[in-house]
Design an enzyme around this catalytic site. Sequence first.
Site, PDB file in Angstrom:
ATOM      1  N   CYS A 119      -8.909  -9.825  -4.628  1.00 17.75           N
ATOM      2  CA  CYS A 119      -7.611  -9.732  -5.309  1.00 17.75           C
ATOM      3  C   CYS A 119      -7.160 -11.091  -5.829  1.00 17.75           C
ATOM      4  CB  CYS A 119      -6.589  -9.151  -4.328  1.00 17.75           C
ATOM      5  SG  CYS A 119      -4.947  -9.073  -4.995  1.00 17.75           S
ATOM      6  N   CYS A 153      -7.031  -8.684  -9.007  1.00 20.39           N
ATOM      7  CA  CYS A 153      -5.657  -8.400  -9.455  1.00 20.39           C
ATOM      8  C   CYS A 153      -4.944  -9.616 -10.058  1.00 20.39           C
ATOM      9  CB  CYS A 153      -4.786  -7.914  -8.292  1.00 20.39           C
ATOM     10  SG  CYS A 153      -5.635  -7.127  -6.931  1.00 20.39           S
ATOM     11  N   LYS A 171      -6.599 -11.518 -13.152  1.00 20.53           N
ATOM     12  CA  LYS A 171      -6.606 -10.507 -14.220  1.00 20.53           C
ATOM     13  C   LYS A 171      -5.217 -10.327 -14.823  1.00 20.53           C
ATOM     14  CE  LYS A 171      -5.632  -6.408 -13.206  1.00 20.53           C
ATOM     15  NZ  LYS A 171      -5.689  -5.179 -12.393  1.00 20.53           N
ATOM     16  N   TYR A 180      -3.078 -18.360   1.464  1.00 27.76           N
ATOM     17  CA  TYR A 180      -3.731 -17.440   2.413  1.00 27.76           C
ATOM     18  C   TYR A 180      -4.268 -18.207   3.610  1.00 27.76           C
ATOM     19  CZ  TYR A 180      -3.609 -12.961  -0.001  1.00 27.76           C
ATOM     20  OH  TYR A 180      -3.199 -11.774  -0.542  1.00 27.76           O
ATOM     21  N   ALA A 221     -20.874 -14.137   8.293  1.00 25.40           N
ATOM     22  CA  ALA A 221     -20.996 -13.520   9.622  1.00 25.40           C
ATOM     23  C   ALA A 221     -21.880 -12.276   9.560  1.00 25.40           C
ATOM     24  CB  ALA A 221     -19.617 -13.130  10.149  1.00 25.40           C
ATOM     25  N   TYR A 270     -11.089   1.790 -14.586  1.00 21.38           N
ATOM     26  CA  TYR A 270      -9.883   1.003 -14.878  1.00 21.38           C
ATOM     27  C   TYR A 270     -10.186  -0.450 -15.186  1.00 21.38           C
ATOM     28  CZ  TYR A 270      -9.244  -1.370 -10.293  1.00 21.38           C
ATOM     29  OH  TYR A 270      -9.379  -2.174  -9.205  1.00 21.38           O
ATOM     30  N   GLU A 292      -9.029  -2.257 -18.664  1.00 17.14           N
ATOM     31  CA  GLU A 292      -8.151  -3.436 -18.563  1.00 17.14           C
ATOM     32  C   GLU A 292      -8.760  -4.624 -19.316  1.00 17.14           C
ATOM     33  OE1 GLU A 292      -5.831  -2.619 -14.341  1.00 17.14           O
ATOM     34  OE2 GLU A 292      -7.541  -3.965 -14.290  1.00 17.14           O
ATOM     35  N   ALA A 296      -1.201   1.486 -10.739  1.00 14.65           N
ATOM     36  CA  ALA A 296      -1.081   1.137 -12.159  1.00 14.65           C
ATOM     37  C   ALA A 296      -2.444   0.739 -12.691  1.00 14.65           C
ATOM     38  CB  ALA A 296      -0.114  -0.036 -12.330  1.00 14.65           C
ATOM     39  N   HIS A 329      20.502   4.332 -19.014  1.00 12.17           N
ATOM     40  CA  HIS A 329      20.414   4.378 -20.469  1.00 12.17           C
ATOM     41  C   HIS A 329      20.749   3.022 -21.088  1.00 12.17           C
ATOM     42  CE1 HIS A 329      20.475   6.288 -24.360  1.00 12.17           C
ATOM     43  NE2 HIS A 329      21.625   5.696 -24.621  1.00 12.17           N
ATOM     44  N   GLU A 337      14.401   6.804 -18.291  1.00  9.95           N
ATOM     45  CA  GLU A 337      15.390   7.887 -18.187  1.00  9.95           C
ATOM     46  C   GLU A 337      14.789   9.244 -18.555  1.00  9.95           C
ATOM     47  OE1 GLU A 337      18.730   7.883 -21.077  1.00  9.95           O
ATOM     48  OE2 GLU A 337      17.660   6.264 -22.075  1.00  9.95           O
TER      49      GLU A 337
HETATM   50  P1  FAD Z   1     -11.721  -8.402  -0.349  1.00 12.92           P
HETATM   51  O1  FAD Z   1     -10.387  -8.780  -0.809  1.00 12.92           O
HETATM   52  O2  FAD Z   1     -12.795  -8.292  -1.358  1.00 12.92           O
HETATM   53  O3  FAD Z   1     -12.153  -9.457   0.757  1.00 12.92           O
HETATM   54  C1  FAD Z   1     -13.416  -9.450   1.356  1.00 12.92           C
HETATM   55  C2  FAD Z   1     -13.768 -10.870   1.774  1.00 12.92           C
HETATM   56  O4  FAD Z   1     -14.859 -10.837   2.682  1.00 12.92           O
HETATM   57  C3  FAD Z   1     -14.210 -11.748   0.609  1.00 12.92           C
HETATM   58  O5  FAD Z   1     -13.411 -12.914   0.571  1.00 12.92           O
HETATM   59  C4  FAD Z   1     -15.676 -12.064   0.905  1.00 12.92           C
HETATM   60  O6  FAD Z   1     -16.049 -13.359   0.489  1.00 12.92           O
HETATM   61  C5  FAD Z   1     -15.709 -11.944   2.416  1.00 12.92           C
HETATM   62  N1  FAD Z   1     -17.028 -11.595   2.972  1.00 12.92           N
HETATM   63  C6  FAD Z   1     -17.837 -10.567   2.594  1.00 12.92           C
HETATM   64  N2  FAD Z   1     -18.915 -10.506   3.415  1.00 12.92           N
HETATM   65  C7  FAD Z   1     -18.780 -11.518   4.311  1.00 12.92           C
HETATM   66  C8  FAD Z   1     -19.560 -11.956   5.426  1.00 12.92           C
HETATM   67  N3  FAD Z   1     -20.671 -11.301   5.805  1.00 12.92           N
HETATM   68  N4  FAD Z   1     -19.148 -13.044   6.120  1.00 12.92           N
HETATM   69  C9  FAD Z   1     -18.011 -13.698   5.767  1.00 12.92           C
HETATM   70  N5  FAD Z   1     -17.215 -13.311   4.735  1.00 12.92           N
HETATM   71  C10 FAD Z   1     -17.593 -12.230   4.039  1.00 12.92           C
HETATM   72  N6  FAD Z   1      -6.276  -3.750  -6.684  1.00 12.92           N
HETATM   73  C11 FAD Z   1      -4.964  -3.511  -6.904  1.00 12.92           C
HETATM   74  O7  FAD Z   1      -4.270  -3.016  -5.999  1.00 12.92           O
HETATM   75  N7  FAD Z   1      -4.366  -3.810  -8.101  1.00 12.92           N
HETATM   76  C12 FAD Z   1      -5.074  -4.373  -9.114  1.00 12.92           C
HETATM   77  O8  FAD Z   1      -4.516  -4.632 -10.194  1.00 12.92           O
HETATM   78  C13 FAD Z   1      -6.456  -4.643  -8.916  1.00 12.92           C
HETATM   79  N8  FAD Z   1      -7.176  -5.230  -9.885  1.00 12.92           N
HETATM   80  C14 FAD Z   1      -8.493  -5.515  -9.665  1.00 12.92           C
HETATM   81  C15 FAD Z   1      -9.217  -6.116 -10.679  1.00 12.92           C
HETATM   82  C16 FAD Z   1     -10.540  -6.402 -10.511  1.00 12.92           C
HETATM   83  C17 FAD Z   1     -11.308  -7.064 -11.623  1.00 12.92           C
HETATM   84  C18 FAD Z   1     -11.181  -6.103  -9.267  1.00 12.92           C
HETATM   85  C19 FAD Z   1     -12.637  -6.422  -9.052  1.00 12.92           C
HETATM   86  C20 FAD Z   1     -10.472  -5.517  -8.245  1.00 12.92           C
HETATM   87  C21 FAD Z   1      -9.111  -5.212  -8.426  1.00 12.92           C
HETATM   88  N9  FAD Z   1      -8.352  -4.589  -7.440  1.00 12.92           N
HETATM   89  C22 FAD Z   1      -7.034  -4.319  -7.660  1.00 12.92           C
HETATM   90  C23 FAD Z   1      -8.968  -4.168  -6.159  1.00 12.92           C
HETATM   91  C24 FAD Z   1      -8.637  -5.157  -5.039  1.00 12.92           C
HETATM   92  O9  FAD Z   1      -8.990  -6.458  -5.446  1.00 12.92           O
HETATM   93  C25 FAD Z   1      -9.408  -4.766  -3.789  1.00 12.92           C
HETATM   94  O10 FAD Z   1      -9.136  -3.422  -3.484  1.00 12.92           O
HETATM   95  C26 FAD Z   1      -9.009  -5.615  -2.572  1.00 12.92           C
HETATM   96  O11 FAD Z   1      -9.221  -6.980  -2.824  1.00 12.92           O
HETATM   97  C27 FAD Z   1      -9.823  -5.172  -1.345  1.00 12.92           C
HETATM   98  O12 FAD Z   1      -9.504  -5.978  -0.247  1.00 12.92           O
HETATM   99  P2  FAD Z   1     -10.514  -6.110   0.973  1.00 12.92           P
HETATM  100  O13 FAD Z   1      -9.772  -6.817   2.051  1.00 12.92           O
HETATM  101  O14 FAD Z   1     -11.143  -4.817   1.284  1.00 12.92           O
HETATM  102  O15 FAD Z   1     -11.716  -7.026   0.440  1.00 12.92           O
END
Ligand code: FAD
Length: 456
Positions: free
Chosen positions: A43, A48, A51, A99, A115, A183, A187, A346, A441, A446
């Site tokens: 994200c 998100c 983008k 973060y 990991a 999507y 986008e 959205a 309005h 509306e």
């Molecule tokens: P992630 O946020 O992907 O986090 C996973 C993390 O784990 C990563 O940082 C990765 O490096 C780490 N990782 C993976 N494997 C390992 C490992 N073995 N050891 C250590 N670290 C590891 N969602 C919305 O709600 N609104 C939006 O507008 C939207 N736009 C998007 C646009 C794009 C182009 C994309 C690709 C996605 C978008 N999403 C959007 C989806 C959203 O980004 C994901 O649903 C969300 O980030 C998922 O969160 P998560 O915690 O599951 O994983």
Amino acid sequence: MAEYDYDLFVIGAGSGGVRAARLAANMGLKVGVAEEDRPGGTCVLRGCVPKKFMVYASEVPSNIDYARGFGWDVQLGDFNWHQFKTHNQAEVTRLSGIYGSNLARAGAELIPCHAGFKDEHTLILTQGGATREVTAKTILIATGGWPFLPQHCPGVLEHALTSNDMFELPELPKKMVIVGGGYIAVEFAGIMNGLGVEVTLMYRGEKILRGFDSDVRDHLTAEMKLRGITILTGVDPIKLHTEGDDTILHLNNGETFTTGKVMYASGRKPKTEGLNLDVLDIKVDVHGAIPVDAFSRTAVPHIFAIGDVTNRVNLTPVAIREAVAFVETALKDNPVAYDHGNIPTAVFSQPEIGTVGLSEDDAKAKGIVYDVYQTRFRPMKTAFVGGESRTFMKLIVEAESDIVIGCHIVGNDSGEMIQLAGIAVKARLTKAQWDATCAVHPTAAEELVTIKDKRL
Ligand code: FAD
């Protein structure tokens, strides 16, 4: 001495992982978080957030057109992609830092490493060439997803871009093909078109945005075409090669198509490589996702998985809600199953889509007897400047109960509107209750409380 090194170990510092780790650390538990990239996940780093900044940048030319329509003597200047890209990356870096510092403030330990499992309670952490082992009582897999490129198409792996690459483009191409109909594809088609790139969207299906309401799909298709995007459906590249700066696509209909760059937005896969799930009793499903129960518990009782790696509803707020439910269930002995029904969402296409609840096809498939209320109109701002774009709104209402079971909007600010309409749909309010709400309005929203006539 404690039995395990950590009470909770989280793999992945993305949307879901960070929320779970912070909540657990705030409870006073010892929490470790492995992250192989920067904190923030998809994200923040490549989804998100960057983008949405690109969407904002790409909307400026149409805002200039509006400005001229309202009497401003302004011209569109040049777009400096390098300046924008640097700024976008700086903002991403700032948010990623937040973060990291939020984790630290809560008392969770962020460990920059990859990991993987050694056994049910032991993880192998790899950083650079060094490895070490840690043990944890409870483990949360929150490793997200990754773009998937079709392996059957020669040249794709070498020459195609994915959404990850779009934030790092060295230059904006003059022309671009986007392959996909989901999507992310629509986008980026809107973004690139707004930034002045000649965009062709190629999708092998009959209509873009599979799974969305059929009228929404048709309306957005028409609006994208109105903005100058070419949409080719029923077309799939079977081979790609490059000649100088051009990329040549060989299509399944025997034709070739020459463009600048090609982006594939043909799907994402749960990220499980290197987790060594084989050493556990966990088998991924046909889509590569980790199967979990309603409480996000895997086949191993103290190992949970949330977010995109479980491929349920792949959205940031959903990963966050699943994280909260996981903490209640696994760490507070208060089982909570997150309810995935009626999630408002959205699509930041141009114009935007806002949607919540059932599509008309869903309602039909469930055998629900329903009425449809819909409207299509030129918003007053567009009408003033003589634009052709129209807003579309559709409510699907269960006939017997009068409950609004679906709300679908295509038009400016529909992402903002659907957040609020989502409350009414989630609360299962009736059409009569929507209509009893006084209109605001003059707004587009509306219309949602004033549509009177059923579609015949
Ligand atoms: P992630 O946020 O992907 O986090 C996973 C993390 O784990 C990563 O940082 C990765 O490096 C780490 N990782 C993976 N494997 C390992 C490992 N073995 N050891 C250590 N670290 C590891 N969602 C919305 O709600 N609104 C939006 O507008 C939207 N736009 C998007 C646009 C794009 C182009 C994309 C690709 C996605 C978008 N999403 C959007 C989806 C959203 O980004 C994901 O649903 C969300 O980030 C998922 O969160 P998560 O915690 O599951 O994983």
